[in-house]
Design a protein around this motif. Structure first.
Motif, mmCIF file in Angstrom:
data_model
loop_
_atom_site.group_PDB
_atom_site.id
_atom_site.type_symbol
_atom_site.label_atom_id
_atom_site.label_comp_id
_atom_site.label_asym_id
_atom_site.label_seq_id
_atom_site.Cartn_x
_atom_site.Cartn_y
_atom_site.Cartn_z
ATOM 1 N N ARG A 27 -24.688 16.829 25.935
ATOM 2 C CA ARG A 27 -23.319 16.970 26.444
ATOM 3 C C ARG A 27 -22.622 15.625 26.523
ATOM 4 O O ARG A 27 -21.428 15.510 26.227
ATOM 5 N N THR A 28 -23.357 14.585 26.907
ATOM 6 C CA THR A 28 -22.774 13.243 26.951
ATOM 7 C C THR A 28 -22.400 12.779 25.547
ATOM 8 O O THR A 28 -21.322 12.203 25.341
ATOM 9 N N PHE A 29 -23.260 13.040 24.589
ATOM 10 C CA PHE A 29 -22.955 12.709 23.191
ATOM 11 C C PHE A 29 -21.677 13.422 22.746
ATOM 12 O O PHE A 29 -20.782 12.812 22.144
ATOM 13 N N LEU A 30 -21.573 14.708 23.048
ATOM 14 C CA LEU A 30 -20.389 15.464 22.648
ATOM 15 C C LEU A 30 -19.130 14.950 23.355
ATOM 16 O O LEU A 30 -18.042 14.967 22.777
ATOM 17 N N ALA A 31 -19.272 14.456 24.582
ATOM 18 C CA ALA A 31 -18.130 13.864 25.280
ATOM 19 C C ALA A 31 -17.658 12.607 24.553
ATOM 20 O O ALA A 31 -16.448 12.360 24.437
ATOM 21 N N TYR A 75 -21.124 4.700 18.905
ATOM 22 C CA TYR A 75 -21.786 4.448 20.183
ATOM 23 C C TYR A 75 -22.396 5.736 20.746
ATOM 24 O O TYR A 75 -23.509 5.721 21.278
ATOM 25 N N GLY A 76 -21.676 6.840 20.640
ATOM 26 C CA GLY A 76 -22.200 8.116 21.132
ATOM 27 C C GLY A 76 -23.519 8.476 20.482
ATOM 28 O O GLY A 76 -24.472 8.899 21.140
ATOM 29 N N GLY A 95 -28.243 1.345 31.052
ATOM 30 C CA GLY A 95 -26.942 1.586 31.668
ATOM 31 C C GLY A 95 -25.853 1.735 30.622
ATOM 32 O O GLY A 95 -26.020 1.341 29.468
ATOM 33 N N PRO A 96 -24.713 2.292 31.020
ATOM 34 C CA PRO A 96 -23.605 2.425 30.078
ATOM 35 C C PRO A 96 -23.028 1.056 29.742
ATOM 36 O O PRO A 96 -22.952 0.179 30.598
#
Length: 119
Positions: A27-31, A75-76, A95-96
């Motif tokens: 889900r983070t990748f898709l965001a 980056y994703g 970390g981000p």
């Protein structure tokens, strides 16, 4: 049975993590992909709408948005790879790092547009 999932550099190491963590990572990748598409759309729209800004500054701002969109997509993917590998190897997550660059880039592009409208 051999694991045929792609990429093998991720799925070929470690143990299967809790599916909830892998799904959250996806889900983070898709965001990040949604963010990339939005940034690309803004970059194209800036030129397509021909706002009342200086053409050179408008073009540079559009390029910044497009470059940020491409960088966000890359980056994703890289972030997904690192996180999934860390989950599979039971290591701490990094970390981000990219968020601050996206924010700075967007602010710079907006300032260029505003400056171009004031000229």
């Amino acid at each position: 049975m051999t694991d045929r999932r792609f990429p093998r550099s991720v799925y070929g190491v470690g143990d299967e993590p809790d599916p909830r963590f892998s799904l959250a990572n996806e889900r983070t990748f898709l965001a990040w992909i949604r963010t990339a598409l939005a940034l690309l759309a803004v970059g194209v729209a800036i030129e397509a709408l021909a706002l009342g800004a200086d053409p050179v500054l408008r073009f540079i701002a559009g390029l910044i948005f497009i470059a940020l969109g491409a960088a966000a997509a890359v980056y994703g993917w890289v972030s997904w790879l690192r996180t999934e590998r860390a989950l599979r190897q039971n290591r701490a997550l990094s970390g981000p790092t990219a968020g601050v660059y996206v924010v700075v880039g967007v602010v710079v592009a907006i300032l260029l547009l505003v400056a171009g409208m004031l000229l």
